[in-house]
Design a protein around this motif. Structure first.
Motif, PDB file in Angstrom:
ATOM      1  N   VAL A 192       0.839  -1.202   0.000  1.00 17.22           N
ATOM      2  CA  VAL A 192       0.000   0.000   0.000  1.00 17.22           C
ATOM      3  C   VAL A 192       0.876   1.254   0.000  1.00 17.22           C
ATOM      4  O   VAL A 192       0.602   2.224  -0.723  1.00 17.22           O
ATOM      5  N   ALA A 193       1.945   1.243   0.801  1.00 15.72           N
ATOM      6  CA  ALA A 193       2.854   2.385   0.849  1.00 15.72           C
ATOM      7  C   ALA A 193       3.480   2.646  -0.518  1.00 15.72           C
ATOM      8  O   ALA A 193       3.567   3.804  -0.961  1.00 15.72           O
ATOM      9  N   LEU A 194       3.904   1.592  -1.208  1.00 18.32           N
ATOM     10  CA  LEU A 194       4.479   1.748  -2.551  1.00 18.32           C
ATOM     11  C   LEU A 194       3.488   2.389  -3.505  1.00 18.32           C
ATOM     12  O   LEU A 194       3.844   3.260  -4.317  1.00 18.32           O
ATOM     13  N   LEU A 195       2.230   1.964  -3.413  1.00 16.90           N
ATOM     14  CA  LEU A 195       1.199   2.522  -4.294  1.00 16.90           C
ATOM     15  C   LEU A 195       0.933   3.998  -3.981  1.00 16.90           C
ATOM     16  O   LEU A 195       0.751   4.814  -4.886  1.00 16.90           O
ATOM     17  N   LEU A 196       0.934   4.345  -2.692  1.00 13.79           N
ATOM     18  CA  LEU A 196       0.620   5.717  -2.303  1.00 13.79           C
ATOM     19  C   LEU A 196       1.724   6.706  -2.657  1.00 13.79           C
ATOM     20  O   LEU A 196       1.449   7.885  -2.908  1.00 13.79           O
ATOM     21  N   VAL A 197       2.973   6.243  -2.670  1.00 10.21           N
ATOM     22  CA  VAL A 197       4.079   7.158  -2.994  1.00 10.21           C
ATOM     23  C   VAL A 197       4.496   7.054  -4.454  1.00 10.21           C
ATOM     24  O   VAL A 197       5.462   7.703  -4.874  1.00 10.21           O
ATOM     25  N   ARG A 198       3.770   6.257  -5.228  1.00  7.85           N
ATOM     26  CA  ARG A 198       4.097   6.098  -6.650  1.00  7.85           C
ATOM     27  C   ARG A 198       4.006   7.448  -7.371  1.00  7.85           C
ATOM     28  O   ARG A 198       3.084   8.227  -7.156  1.00  7.85           O
ATOM     29  N   GLY A 199       4.970   7.712  -8.221  1.00  9.22           N
ATOM     30  CA  GLY A 199       4.973   8.961  -8.977  1.00  9.22           C
ATOM     31  C   GLY A 199       5.658  10.119  -8.283  1.00  9.22           C
ATOM     32  O   GLY A 199       5.642  11.251  -8.794  1.00  9.22           O
ATOM     33  N   THR A 200       6.268   9.864  -7.123  1.00 13.19           N
ATOM     34  CA  THR A 200       6.979  10.933  -6.424  1.00 13.19           C
ATOM     35  C   THR A 200       8.181  11.396  -7.253  1.00 13.19           C
ATOM     36  O   THR A 200       9.003  10.569  -7.659  1.00 13.19           O
ATOM     37  N   PRO A 201       8.289  12.695  -7.526  1.00 13.53           N
ATOM     38  CA  PRO A 201       9.465  13.176  -8.266  1.00 13.53           C
ATOM     39  C   PRO A 201      10.748  12.913  -7.480  1.00 13.53           C
ATOM     40  O   PRO A 201      10.751  12.967  -6.259  1.00 13.53           O
ATOM     41  N   GLU A 202      11.803  12.617  -8.189  1.00  9.98           N
ATOM     42  CA  GLU A 202      13.071  12.329  -7.534  1.00  9.98           C
ATOM     43  C   GLU A 202      13.643  13.582  -6.870  1.00  9.98           C
ATOM     44  O   GLU A 202      13.435  14.703  -7.340  1.00  9.98           O
ATOM     45  N   SER A 203      14.329  13.380  -5.778  1.00 11.76           N
ATOM     46  CA  SER A 203      14.961  14.468  -5.028  1.00 11.76           C
ATOM     47  C   SER A 203      16.365  14.041  -4.656  1.00 11.76           C
ATOM     48  O   SER A 203      16.577  12.920  -4.194  1.00 11.76           O
ATOM     49  N   ARG A 204      17.309  14.943  -4.871  1.00 15.49           N
ATOM     50  CA  ARG A 204      18.705  14.696  -4.497  1.00 15.49           C
ATOM     51  C   ARG A 204      19.251  15.924  -3.802  1.00 15.49           C
ATOM     52  O   ARG A 204      18.707  17.018  -3.932  1.00 15.49           O
ATOM     53  N   ALA A 205      20.331  15.734  -3.073  1.00 16.56           N
ATOM     54  CA  ALA A 205      20.995  16.871  -2.453  1.00 16.56           C
ATOM     55  C   ALA A 205      21.658  17.729  -3.520  1.00 16.56           C
ATOM     56  O   ALA A 205      22.165  17.208  -4.520  1.00 16.56           O
ATOM     57  N   ALA A 206      21.626  19.047  -3.329  1.00 13.00           N
ATOM     58  CA  ALA A 206      22.264  19.950  -4.271  1.00 13.00           C
ATOM     59  C   ALA A 206      23.772  19.750  -4.250  1.00 13.00           C
ATOM     60  O   ALA A 206      24.369  19.555  -3.192  1.00 13.00           O
ATOM     61  N   VAL A 207      24.384  19.767  -5.416  1.00  9.13           N
ATOM     62  CA  VAL A 207      25.837  19.611  -5.532  1.00  9.13           C
ATOM     63  C   VAL A 207      26.425  20.923  -6.024  1.00  9.13           C
ATOM     64  O   VAL A 207      25.949  21.499  -6.995  1.00  9.13           O
ATOM     65  N   GLN A 208      27.429  21.404  -5.328  1.00 17.52           N
ATOM     66  CA  GLN A 208      28.069  22.646  -5.727  1.00 17.52           C
ATOM     67  C   GLN A 208      28.825  22.450  -7.046  1.00 17.52           C
ATOM     68  O   GLN A 208      29.547  21.458  -7.213  1.00 17.52           O
ATOM     69  N   PRO A 209      28.654  23.355  -8.004  1.00 13.95           N
ATOM     70  CA  PRO A 209      29.372  23.230  -9.286  1.00 13.95           C
ATOM     71  C   PRO A 209      30.879  23.154  -9.063  1.00 13.95           C
ATOM     72  O   PRO A 209      31.458  23.936  -8.308  1.00 13.95           O
ATOM     73  N   GLY A 210      31.495  22.195  -9.713  1.00 11.46           N
ATOM     74  CA  GLY A 210      32.936  22.059  -9.617  1.00 11.46           C
ATOM     75  C   GLY A 210      33.429  21.336  -8.395  1.00 11.46           C
ATOM     76  O   GLY A 210      34.644  21.154  -8.227  1.00 11.46           O
ATOM     77  N   ALA A 211      32.507  20.910  -7.510  1.00 10.92           N
ATOM     78  CA  ALA A 211      32.923  20.218  -6.286  1.00 10.92           C
ATOM     79  C   ALA A 211      33.445  18.833  -6.634  1.00 10.92           C
ATOM     80  O   ALA A 211      32.853  18.127  -7.452  1.00 10.92           O
ATOM     81  N   PRO A 212      34.564  18.412  -6.042  1.00  7.49           N
ATOM     82  CA  PRO A 212      35.114  17.088  -6.347  1.00  7.49           C
ATOM     83  C   PRO A 212      34.207  15.985  -5.818  1.00  7.49           C
ATOM     84  O   PRO A 212      33.538  16.150  -4.796  1.00  7.49           O
ATOM     85  N   ALA A 213      34.165  14.874  -6.526  1.00 12.82           N
ATOM     86  CA  ALA A 213      33.349  13.738  -6.091  1.00 12.82           C
ATOM     87  C   ALA A 213      33.941  13.132  -4.822  1.00 12.82           C
ATOM     88  O   ALA A 213      35.167  12.975  -4.711  1.00 12.82           O
ATOM     89  N   ARG A 214      33.071  12.831  -3.880  1.00 14.78           N
ATOM     90  CA  ARG A 214      33.515  12.232  -2.619  1.00 14.78           C
ATOM     91  C   ARG A 214      33.628  10.722  -2.786  1.00 14.78           C
ATOM     92  O   ARG A 214      32.682  10.058  -3.197  1.00 14.78           O
TER      93      ARG A 214
END
Length: 510
Positions: A192-214
């Motif tokens: 039921v939880a999977l069905l209710l949250v279906r279609g949620t737009p993806e969200s990621r943490a903001a990455v500073q331009p030029g920041a080196p990959a951790r």
């Protein structure tokens, strides 16, 4: 766990609904309500499954252990590859873990133990994925008062689920449906939880331009996993393998070697799995250590409820009813703790909460009384337990997170929440191990003390319960000491009021 900045979620045309929020709450409650039921249910089902008591105790603690180990990892992955992906993965893992436990056969030897323990491990990984990702999603898609409301529902899913788990587990185990229905219901609600949250737009943490990959600290993670699994197995299986047997000594040696390797790795890397530099902050250290210890007092539940089931013949439902005051008290006093924080700062309510919790556990430790007297004391004791945690929760989170630099809040909250899960896992394991080990004391010696009144045929069992429970009192005493030493009486002036738009730390939940 790191909250997303406004630039991290760009789907401004998508608005969360109450149905979506319900799906988030169901995802959260699948761990706190369903996975935690074994704290009360395991004493009644281990005989039917044909597993030893030490295996049953390991099954209880191992879920929180794996949740605690991987919650920081999962939070970091959610920020990088997507919170929706990690949340959905967590819900799917919850389904798989619950299915493994529901299908665990009885009296099938290694297959029984393997499916039960494997399912519990998968449930722990599920919780590690769900908790940071759902929190971050809520903080990404709500603002202002709507955010506070959403986070309150998130907290109800965690605190309410943890408070209700013993009673719910006992109710299901005592009904015609049986204990396996707990996990079938969990599967249904996960779908039921999977069905209710279906279609949620993806969200990621903001990455500073030029920041080196951790680069991820795989070496630190591997050492961390090995050392914690080794010590958990040693603690929970000690009565079987022998505390000083070659297997036991090997497990301790593995723990020491990998603990030293972990410390060496973490202190030498700038991208450490656990940022040990945070512990230079005394307030953060005091709050996190006391959080670890008070969550470790969850061992009170497995020992006290298991004791009344075995020694007094109570059903899991009857024993679960003893914790009803805990559920009501913890939900009723969380906001009280918030008000106390605002008036007195964090130290006093943290101390008051810890002291009240310790008194409650001490009342549950009085196993030398007649059963009727003991039941009355446990009802009062669990209620005090809930009141104490309610007073403690918000001030502790505030003390931990408001005293670290903004750039380290994500890492600090991850470590703080990791301490919750690991404290519960290790506290339950040690309490249960002491409960079993102390029963080996000669009953005649215990009788000679003249302390235990009433029936004398179960004095060894009651003595074991007292030892296991008093260990939890000891942990609370250490927690009180850490608060006294490390947490300041007043917060710095600039932290007295929340910054505009900032949400009270109470919302972080368990």
């Amino acid at each position: 766990m790191t909250a997303a900045s406004p630039s991290a979620a760009v789907h401004t045309d998508w608005k969360p609904t109450d149905k979506w929020l319900l799906g988030i709450v169901l995802a959260v409650i699948n761990f706190w309500l369903f996975a935690q039921t074994l704290l009360n249910v395991i004493p009644g089902i281990q005989g039917g499954l044909g597993i030893e008591r030490t295996v049953g105790n390991l099954a209880v603690s191992i879920t929180s252990l794996f949740s605690g180990i991987f919650i920081v990892v999962a939070g970091g992955l959610a920020d990088r590859i997507g919170r929706v992906k990690i949340m959905n993965a967590g819900i799917v893992l919850s389904i798989i873990g619950s299915l493994m436990i529901a299908l665990t056969p009885a009296n099938a030897g290694v297959l029984t133990s393997g499916l039960l323990l494997g399912g519990r491990i998968v449930q722990g990984l599920s919780a590690a994925c769900i908790m940071p990702s759902t929190m971050a999603l809520v903080k990404s898609y709500y603002q202002g008062k709507d955010l506070q409301r959403a986070l309150s529902f998130w907290s109800i899913g965690s605190w309410g689920g943890s408070g209700f788990c013993s009673l719910f587990g006992g109710l299901m185990a005592s009904s015609f449906l049986g204990w396996r229905a707990i996990f079938w219901i969990s599967i249904v609600l996960s779908i039921v939880a999977l069905l209710l949250v279906r279609g949620t737009p993806e969200s990621r943490a903001a990455v500073q331009p030029g920041a080196p990959a951790r680069r991820f600290d795989w070496g630190g993670l591997v050492c961390f996993v090995i050392m914690l699994v080794a010590i958990n197995i040693y603690i929970s299986q000690g009565p079987n393998i022998g505390w000083l047997s070659w297997v036991g000594i090997t497990l301790v040696a593995v723990f020491v070697v990998f603990a030293l390797a972990f410390l060496q790795i973490e202190m030498s890397r700038s991208t450490a799995f656990v940022d040990l530099k945070l512990f230079k902050n005394g307030t953060f250290t005091g709050a996190t250590l006391s959080n670890f210890l008070l969550n470790g007092a969850a061992g009170t539940l497995i020992v006290s409820l298991g004791l009344v089931q075995v020694a007094a013949g109570m059903s899991s439902l009857q024993s679960g009813l003893l914790t009803l005051g805990y559920l009501i008290a913890i939900l009723a006093t969380i906001r009280v703790g918030e008000k106390l924080l605002q008036r007195f700062g964090p130290k006093k309510p943290m101390l008051w909460g810890s002291i009240i919790t310790g008194v409650g556990i001490l009342m549950c430790s009085m196993t030398f009384l007649l059963i009727g007297q003991y039941i009355v004391l446990t009802v009062i004791g669990f209620t005090l337990f809930g009141i104490g945690l309610g007073f403690y929760a918000t001030p502790s989170t505030d003390a931990a997170l408001s005293n670290v630099p903004d750039a380290q809040v994500g890492a600090a909250s991850g470590i703080y929440k990791m301490a919750s899960s690991l404290g519960s896992a290790i506290g339950v394991a040690i309490s249960a191990a002491l409960y079993v080990a102390a029963q080996a004391v000669d009953p005649k010696l215990i009788e000679s003390w003249g302390l235990f009144i009433g029936r004398q045929d179960n004095v060894a069992l009651r003595f074991g319960g007292a030892v296991g429970l008093l260990f939890n009192v000891f942990m609370v005493v250490v927690a009180i000491a850490s608060i006294i030493v490390a947490v300041p009486s007043k917060r710095p002036g600039h932290e007295e009021q929340a910054r505009p738009g900032e949400v009270a730390p109470a919302a972080f939940g368990n």
